[in-house]
Scaffold this motif. Structure first.
Motif, short mmCIF file in Angstrom:
data_model
loop_
_atom_site.label_atom_id
_atom_site.label_comp_id
_atom_site.label_asym_id
_atom_site.label_seq_id
_atom_site.Cartn_x
_atom_site.Cartn_y
_atom_site.Cartn_z
N SER A 126 -40.28 -28.97 32.26
CA SER A 126 -40.61 -30.34 32.65
C SER A 126 -39.75 -31.27 31.80
CB SER A 126 -42.08 -30.63 32.42
OG SER A 126 -42.29 -30.99 31.06
N PRO A 127 -39.65 -32.53 32.20
CA PRO A 127 -38.82 -33.47 31.42
C PRO A 127 -39.28 -33.58 29.96
CG PRO A 127 -39.44 -34.43 33.53
CD PRO A 127 -40.22 -33.16 33.40
N GLU A 128 -40.50 -33.12 29.66
CA GLU A 128 -40.95 -33.17 28.26
C GLU A 128 -40.08 -32.30 27.37
OE1 GLU A 128 -45.15 -32.22 28.22
OE2 GLU A 128 -45.42 -33.66 29.86
N VAL A 129 -39.54 -31.21 27.93
CA VAL A 129 -38.66 -30.35 27.15
C VAL A 129 -37.39 -31.12 26.78
CG1 VAL A 129 -37.35 -28.19 27.11
CG2 VAL A 129 -39.55 -28.30 28.32
N GLY A 130 -36.77 -31.74 27.79
CA GLY A 130 -35.57 -32.54 27.54
C GLY A 130 -35.86 -33.69 26.58
N ALA A 131 -37.03 -34.31 26.72
CA ALA A 131 -37.39 -35.44 25.85
C ALA A 131 -37.51 -34.99 24.40
CB ALA A 131 -38.71 -36.07 26.33
N ARG A 132 -38.09 -33.80 24.19
CA ARG A 132 -38.23 -33.31 22.81
C ARG A 132 -36.86 -32.97 22.23
NH1 ARG A 132 -40.73 -28.69 22.23
NH2 ARG A 132 -41.19 -28.23 24.41
N MET A 133 -35.96 -32.46 23.08
CA MET A 133 -34.60 -32.18 22.61
C MET A 133 -33.92 -33.48 22.15
SD MET A 133 -33.63 -29.47 25.63
CE MET A 133 -31.88 -29.32 25.29
N VAL A 134 -34.09 -34.53 22.94
CA VAL A 134 -33.46 -35.81 22.59
C VAL A 134 -34.07 -36.37 21.30
CG1 VAL A 134 -33.29 -38.24 23.31
CG2 VAL A 134 -32.72 -36.40 24.92
N ALA A 135 -35.39 -36.34 21.20
CA ALA A 135 -36.05 -36.88 20.00
C ALA A 135 -35.60 -36.12 18.75
CB ALA A 135 -37.57 -36.80 20.16
#
Lengths: 98, 194
Positions: free
Chosen positions: B42-51
């Motif tokens: 889910s986009p949460e995975v990508g969001a955690r990578m960015v953070a």
């Protein structure tokens, strides 16, 4: 597999239209056929999708990220804007000298 | 009340899966396992990578040079997935991802693509008039910033690393991740510290 084109090389996408000759599967967008761009970098070698799609033995081809100015492609848009597109080596030729 | 009729497309899918299984190309268990991986993404995975990239310079370097390894470290399953490239937005350059040929999308880290990503309108317009498309999303990119439209045509999948918004100094990784939406990871929106 050694890339034929180094980063920064000016290249032209072949103005080929194999879809006119019969069924095919091509990952080179129509709007870039015949267009000139600059190699950004080689991305690695991947099985040729044009064979893969028809379950034929697919040799590996070098895939590049190629950078194009948007304006010459569309005759509109902002001069600073670019397109960055994956193009296989067999679709590229060195651009003509100016 | 009678159950609605089963769509013809599902019957077709059943026959296709049965044919693939009969030929030994893929088993139903393999399909189920792959589906489970995609469902978990889910986009949460990508969001955690960015953070993480915003707060950890080493991870940022890894993210930009080997997106798949960076994704694995955040729990994504990259086995069998195409290589992942990550595009770094800067004060001078904004990235926008589209697939004009079909709907190539970094599913391993963003999950299923939204319907608009697959629409003819987005695919045709993003490469031709990106500034107009972005304006419709409420995303204004200044004229002195170059827009790079990534047409995802072949074997890579691409995700955008947006710029960290001002006013987020000292924020935790979780709080930073909450700012990073799916749309920001495709490049149609920018993260904002509300």
């Amino acid at each position: 597999m050694t890339p034929a084109f180094a980063p920064g090389t000016r290249v032209r996408v072949k103005d080929h239209w194999p879809e006119r000759d019969g069924p095919c599967h091509i990952r080179t967008p129509h709007y870039l056929r015949g267009r000139e761009g600059v190699v950004d970098r080689a991305l690695g070698a991947f099985a040729n999708p044009e064979d893969l799609a028809f379950a034929r033995p697919a040799s590996k081809r070098v895939l590049y990220h190629v950078l194009f100015d948007q304006q010459p492609v569309w005759n509109e848009g902002a001069p600073q804007d670019k397109l960055l597109v994956e193009i296989f080596e067999h679709w590229l030729t060195p651009a003509e000298q100016h | 009340m009678a159950a609605p009729p089963r769509p013809e497309s599902l019957a077709l899918l059943d026959r296709l899966v049965a044919a693939l299984a009969a030929k030994g190309i893929v088993t139903e268990a393999e399909i189920a396992a792959r589906q489970a991986i995609t469902d978990r993404a889910s986009p949460e995975v990508g969001a955690r990578m960015v953070a993480r990239a915003w707060t950890d310079a080493d991870y940022r370097r890894l993210l930009l040079t080997d997106g798949a390894e960076a994704a694995e470290r955040m729990g994504a399953t990259m086995a069998g997935a195409p290589p992942l490239g990550v595009l770094e937005n800067t004060p001078a350059r904004h990235h926008l991802v589209v697939c004009t040929l079909c709907s190539c999308y970094p599913r391993a880290v963003l999950g299923y693509p939204p319907h608009w990503y697959k629409s003819f309108a987005y695919r045709a317009r993003a490469v031709r008039e990106p500034r107009a498309v972005l304006a419709e999303w409420g995303t204004a990119i200044p004229d002195d910033v170059e827009i790079r439209v990534i047409d995802s045509t072949a074997d890579y999948r691409w995700m955008v690393l947006p710029m960290r918004p001002a006013g987020t100094e000292g924020w935790s990784e979780d709080r930073l991740a909450s700012l990073v939406t799916r749309d920001a990871l495709v490049g149609v929106a920018l993260p904002k510290a509300a």
